[in-house]
Design an enzyme around this catalytic site. Structure first.
Site, PDB file in Angstrom:
ATOM      1  CB  SER A 166      39.471  46.834  58.689  1.00 36.18           C
ATOM      2  OG  SER A 166      38.871  46.684  57.447  1.00 36.18           O
ATOM      3  CE1 TYR A 214      43.189  50.362  56.237  1.00 35.10           C
ATOM      4  CE2 TYR A 214      41.370  49.223  55.146  1.00 35.10           C
ATOM      5  CZ  TYR A 214      41.837  50.055  56.154  1.00 35.10           C
ATOM      6  OH  TYR A 214      40.959  50.574  57.071  1.00 35.10           O
TER       7      TYR A 214
END
Ligand code: NAD
Length: 283
Positions: A166, A179
C-alpha cells in the site's frame, strides 16, 4: 471485463486470498479470463462463492473455499483440497487484508483529550486487541499463507507470489498506525521472500495500490451521505492524476508481474499504482 492485454495462464492454478473482496475479486476474474484455474480463499464464504459463480458463468474455471488466513488448520485444509482437485498452485495472490476502526485514531495530529469538546480516540486510547487485529490480518495472514503454500510451490519451475502492499508502506498515512506498519512489513517481507526463494525460481513481488474506493476504506473516505470526506479531498489533492483509481487499473501491473515472459527477471519489487501519489511531495 476488458483486459488491458492477455497472458496465457491455461492450466495454471492460481490461489487468491481475499478473493471475495473488491480488488481481489477483480484480480480473480482477470486471471480466470487468462485461462487460470482460480481458487478463491476468503472468510466471506457466500461472497467468495458468488465470485466463483460469476467466473464460471463467463466461461472461466473457479472454486471458492471458505478459509481464514489467520488459522493454519483452515489454510492446510484449503491446501489439501486444492492439491487433490487441481495440483500444486503456480500463483499465490496474498490479497486478504485491510484496516479496521479499532486501529484508527480520530485525528491526524495528537490533541490532548481534556482540551477537546467531542469524544476522540487518541494514540493513547488504541487498544492492543485492535492493533493486533489489523497487524495480524495484514502481515501474519500473508506470512502464514505463504508458509503453507510456498513449500509446494518451490517444486514448480516458475511459481509466482504477489503480495498486496500500500501507499502506507512508503510513508505512513495518518490515523492508521497498525495498518501502515503492517503494510511496511509486507513490502519488507516481499523483498525478503524474493531473495529467499530466488534459487527455486519462485518470484515474489508486490502491488502497492494507491487509493481505490472500497469496503475497507469507505468509512474514512465517504460521509453518511456518500460525499467525499475531508480526508478523501486531501488524498485527491495529493494525487497528481486528481482522482481515485479504478480497480481495473491494477490489472495491467498484476498480469505483467504474474507473467514469466513479461516479468521473469522482476523479483522483489513493490510497484506503486497510485496516480503519482508516492512521487508527489505536495509542492
Ligand atoms: P476488501 O475489504 O474489499 O477485501 C478484503 C477481503 O479479505 C474481504 O473479502 C474479506 O472477507 C477478506 N478477509 C478478511 N479477513 C480475512 C481472513 N482472516 N481470511 C481470509 N479472508 C479474509 O478490501 P480491498 O480494498 O479489496 O483490499 C484488498 C487488499 O488490497 C488488502 O490487502 C488491502 O489492504 C489492499 N489495499 C487496498 C487499497 C484500497 O484503496 N482499497 C489500497 C491499498 C491496498
Amino acid at each position: 471485463m476488458k483486459l488491458p492485454f492477455k497472458i496465457d495462464l491455461s492450466e495454471r492454478n492460481c490461489v487468491v486470498t481475499g478473493g471475495a473482496g473488491v480488488l481481489c475479486s477483480t484480480f480473480s476474474k482477470a486471471l480466470a479470463q487468462c485461462g487460470a484455474n482460480v481458487i478463491i480463499l476468503d472468510v466471506a464464504a457466500e461472497k467468495a462463492a458468488e465470485v466463483a459463480k460469476t467466473i464460471k458463468e463467463n466461461g472461466g474455471k473457479a472454486k471458492a473455499i471458505k478459509t481464514d488466513i489467520l488459522d493454519e488448520k483452515s489454510l492446510l485444509n484449503a491446501k489439501k483440497e486444492i492439491i487433490r482437485e487441481y495440483g500444486i498452485p503456480d500463483i499465490l495472490i496474498n490479497g486478504a487484508g485491510g484496516n479496521h476502526p479499532k486501529g484508527t485514531t480520530t485525528n491526524e495530529f495528537f490533541e490532548r483529550k481534556d482540551l477537546q469538546k467531542e469524544e476522540v480516540k487518541t494514540f493513547f486510547d488504541l487498544e492492543r486487541e485492535g492493533i493486533e487485529f489489523v497487524f495480524n490480518l495484514n502481515f501474519l495472514g500473508t506470512f502464514l499463507t505463504t508458509q503453507i503454500f510456498a513449500e509446494d510451490m518451490t517444486k514448480k519451475d516458475d511459481a509466482v507470489i504477489i503480495n498486496i502492499s500500500s501507499m502506507n508502506s512508503f510513508t505512513p498515512l495518518t490515523k492508521i498506525p497498525a495498518y501502515s506498519a503492517a503494510k511496511a512489513a509486507i513490502s519488507n517481507f516481499t523483498e525478503w521472500l524474493a531473495v529467499h526463494f530466488s534459487r527455486e525460481n519462485l518470484r515474489v513481488n508486490a502491488l502497492a495500490p494507491g487509493f481505490f474506493l472500497t469496503e475497507q476504506n469507505k468509512e474514512l473516505l465517504l460521509d453518511e451521505e456518500g460525499n467525499y470526506t475531508e480526508r478523501a479531498e486531501k488524498i485527491i489533492s495529493q494525487t497528481p492524476l486528481e482522482r481515485f483509481g479504478e480497480k481495473e487499473e491494477l490489472i495491467g501491473t498484476l498480469l505483467w508481474l504474474v507473467g514469466n515472459n513479461s516479468a521473469g527477471f522482476v523479483n522483489g519489487n513493490v510497484v506503486p499504482i497510485d496516480g503519482g501519489f508516492s512521487a508527489y511531495s505536495g509542492v
